[in-house]
Design a protein around this motif. Structure first.
Motif, PDB file in Angstrom:
ATOM      1  N   ARG A 101       4.019   8.180  -4.154  1.00  0.00           N
ATOM      2  CA  ARG A 101       4.411   7.931  -2.765  1.00  0.00           C
ATOM      3  C   ARG A 101       3.205   7.794  -1.844  1.00  0.00           C
ATOM      4  NH1 ARG A 101       9.458   8.072  -1.608  1.00  0.00           N
ATOM      5  NH2 ARG A 101       9.031   8.437   0.617  1.00  0.00           N
ATOM      6  N   VAL A 102       2.456   6.741  -2.063  1.00  0.00           N
ATOM      7  CA  VAL A 102       1.242   6.519  -1.279  1.00  0.00           C
ATOM      8  C   VAL A 102       1.609   6.237   0.172  1.00  0.00           C
ATOM      9  CG1 VAL A 102      -0.091   5.688  -3.247  1.00  0.00           C
ATOM     10  CG2 VAL A 102       1.205   4.060  -1.855  1.00  0.00           C
ATOM     11  N   GLY A 103       0.716   6.622   1.067  1.00  0.00           N
ATOM     12  CA  GLY A 103       0.881   6.374   2.496  1.00  0.00           C
ATOM     13  C   GLY A 103      -0.412   5.893   3.092  1.00  0.00           C
ATOM     14  N   GLY A 104      -0.412   5.760   4.423  1.00  0.00           N
ATOM     15  CA  GLY A 104      -1.598   5.240   5.088  1.00  0.00           C
ATOM     16  C   GLY A 104      -2.823   6.111   4.892  1.00  0.00           C
ATOM     17  N   SER A 105      -2.637   7.436   4.731  1.00  0.00           N
ATOM     18  CA  SER A 105      -3.787   8.326   4.544  1.00  0.00           C
ATOM     19  C   SER A 105      -4.441   8.165   3.179  1.00  0.00           C
ATOM     20  CB  SER A 105      -3.352   9.786   4.728  1.00  0.00           C
ATOM     21  OG  SER A 105      -2.363  10.130   3.762  1.00  0.00           O
ATOM     22  N   ASP A 106      -3.755   7.493   2.242  1.00  0.00           N
ATOM     23  CA  ASP A 106      -4.326   7.275   0.903  1.00  0.00           C
ATOM     24  C   ASP A 106      -5.220   6.040   0.851  1.00  0.00           C
ATOM     25  OD1 ASP A 106      -3.079   9.465  -0.492  1.00  0.00           O
ATOM     26  OD2 ASP A 106      -1.184   8.359  -0.327  1.00  0.00           O
ATOM     27  N   ALA A 107      -5.175   5.213   1.877  1.00  0.00           N
ATOM     28  CA  ALA A 107      -5.960   3.981   1.861  1.00  0.00           C
ATOM     29  C   ALA A 107      -7.441   4.298   2.042  1.00  0.00           C
ATOM     30  CB  ALA A 107      -5.483   3.041   2.961  1.00  0.00           C
ATOM     31  N   GLY A 108      -8.289   3.494   1.405  1.00  0.00           N
ATOM     32  CA  GLY A 108      -9.722   3.670   1.552  1.00  0.00           C
ATOM     33  C   GLY A 108     -10.466   3.323   0.275  1.00  0.00           C
ATOM     34  N   LEU A 109     -11.768   3.663   0.234  1.00  0.00           N
ATOM     35  CA  LEU A 109     -12.637   3.335  -0.894  1.00  0.00           C
ATOM     36  C   LEU A 109     -12.723   4.553  -1.834  1.00  0.00           C
ATOM     37  CD1 LEU A 109     -14.502   1.165  -2.089  1.00  0.00           C
ATOM     38  CD2 LEU A 109     -16.390   2.244  -0.835  1.00  0.00           C
TER      39      LEU A 109
END
Length: 487
Positions: A101-109
């Protein structure tokens, strides 16, 4: 005796043994990796050590930016709830990270680091949590002259910022704007943008579109649509056309409507009748008009009936109807006496009259049924009667245009004419081999005074002609008589 090994030699053997391991190779998924909010994602990372993996010498670390997300160093540890590494996978070189359940806080490098002592390698992969928008347009059915709202719905997108622009014929008529986005239970955003307008009938031909720009789109989504502009018809009963023989033509004019699809029906005391009508004519403002007729060949004496012209159209919630009562006048005793005297005279002249009627062909003057400057429609009627052949016809001409406006076959609409003119022609059997040929010309009322002629054509030869001049839209529209010429 056991073989003794010098301490220096033992160290050398250990170094040689460690040197037999192959080089460490690490690979990750092609960057960037895209995932929709709420989905489960396996972020791939694989490694090879050139042989079996020594779990005691293995260390695996996953970092998001500088923050440690997951680690294996003899034991597993996680800072992100639900994240996990597979021990079975690690034994075969699979260090992929599961993120439920990925969300916006999981985005990145992300950085995947593998240590297999004494080697160490790292690779990076970018995770983008996003979803492209879906675009739809509603509220395109509008009424001419009324305040209307068209809605562009943008759904299922992430991240939340979206840009909307309204276009008409490639020109901007609304926006650009960034409407307020609402987060749904599925983790995706939705937004709406509205276009306020007061449409006219001419707007029905315009090419509208709602253009949406979002970070997930290479090029904007442009959702095209057309306005369905509804304009209610106006219904007007025209004065009946009455011939000398007592034939009555009832007419109604339907004008100012859009779109052109319409149903017109005549009823007598509620019972449907077989009627004739012209094709819709497009007016200068984009609306349409037509004339519908019903012919009473032999109105009953002392009879009264209600005739209704009924119209059904998409702009109407219920049919539009206008009713007229037709009464055949009764005859007084004096009238009956005069008729008796006339019948006595007619009996004496009957033989001569029959011979004359069988051979003679007569033509009426042109009658103006009605003219309507506000809807720019004028109806003209011309008749010829006698012993006619199937090849005989009535032909309308316009001296100004220098051409025929059409004749047509009885019972059919003429199509060989300008769009602003319509001709309907029909034939009636009268007995004694005689027929009546009736032709109705419906024209757009000219701006200035204009003449029209009706010619009776015997086969291919012009025999009789009658002409009429009608005023323009700026003048009154009285009932006018025409002049007749015989060739």
């Amino acid at each position: 005796m056991p073989l003794a090994v010098a301490p220096g030699l033992l160290l050398l053997l250990l170094l040689l043994a460690n040197g037999t391991r192959g080089a460490l190779v690490v690979s990750v998924a092609t960057s960037p990796v895209r995932a929709q909010p709420g989905s489960d994602l396996l972020l791939g990372c694989h490694f090879s050590v050139g042989g079996d993996v020594d779990m005691e010498a293995l260390v695996v670390q996953w970092k998001l930016g500088g923050r440690l997300v997951a680690e294996f160093d003899a034991v597993q540890s996680y800072s992100r709830a639900g994240a996990s590494l597979s021990l079975e996978g690690l034994r075969v070189g699979n260090a992929s990270l599961l993120l439920p359940r990925v969300g916006g806080s999981d985005a990145g490098l992300y950085t995947c680091s593998i240590i297999h002592s004494p080697s160490r390698e790292s690779r990076q992969v970018e995770l983008r949590v996003e979803a492209p928008p879906r675009v739809s347009v509603s509220g395109t059915a509008v009424r001419a002259g009324e305040h209307s709202t068209v809605t562009c719905s943008v759904n299922g997108f992430y991240p939340e910022s979206v840009n909307v622009t309204w276009l008409r014929d490639k020109q901007v008529v609304g926006g650009p704007e960034t409407p307020l986005a609402q987060l749904g239970p599925d983790g995706l955003y939705s937004a709406t943008s509205t276009l306020q307008l007061v449409p006219s009938i001419s707007h029905a031909d315009a090419n509208y579109s709602c253009r949406v720009q979002h970070i997930t789109l290479g090029t904007p989504i442009q959702e095209p649509f057309w306005l369905s502009v509804l304009s209610q018809p106006r219904l007007t009963l025209l004065q009946p056309l009455v011939t000398l023989e007592g034939q009555v033509t009832l007419q109604c004019l339907v004008s100012g409507y859009h779109p052109p699809e319409i149903t017109v029906q005549w009823l007598r005391d509620g019972d449907p009748l077989v009627t004739m009508e012209s094709s819709p004519m497009k007016q200068t403002d984009g609306s349409f008009a037509l004339c519908s007729s019903y012919i009473l060949n032999h109105p009953e004496s002392n009879a009264q009936a209600n005739f209704a012209c009924r119209v059904q159209h998409p702009a109407l919630s219920t049919p539009l109807e206008s009713t007229a009562t037709w009464t055949v006048p009764t005859c007084t005793k004096m009238c009956l006496g005069v008729i008796g005297l006339i019948l006595l005279v007619l009996l004496v002249l009957l033989a001569t009259w029959i011979v004359y009627q069988c051979c003679n062909i007569s033509m009426s003057q042109i009658h103006v049924g009605e003219c309507f400057p506000e809807s720019s429609v004028t109806v003209l009627l011309c008749e010829a009667e006698g012993r006619l052949r199937d090849t005989d016809s009535l032909t309308w001409r316009s001296p100004r245009l220098g051409k025929e406006l059409g004749s047509g076959q009885p019972g059919e609409l003429s199509t060989l004419m300008p769009e602003q003119h319509r001709v309907v022609t029909w034939r009636h059997r009268l007995g004694l081999g005689r027929q009546r040929l009736t032709s109705v010309l419906t024209v757009q009322t000219p701006r200035d005074e204009e003449s029209f002629s009706c010619t009776f054509r015997l086969g291919a030869r012009d025999m009789q002609q009658t002409q009429i001049t009608i005023p323009g839209v700026a003048a009154d529209c009285p009932l006018l008589d025409g002049d007749m010429a015989i060739f």
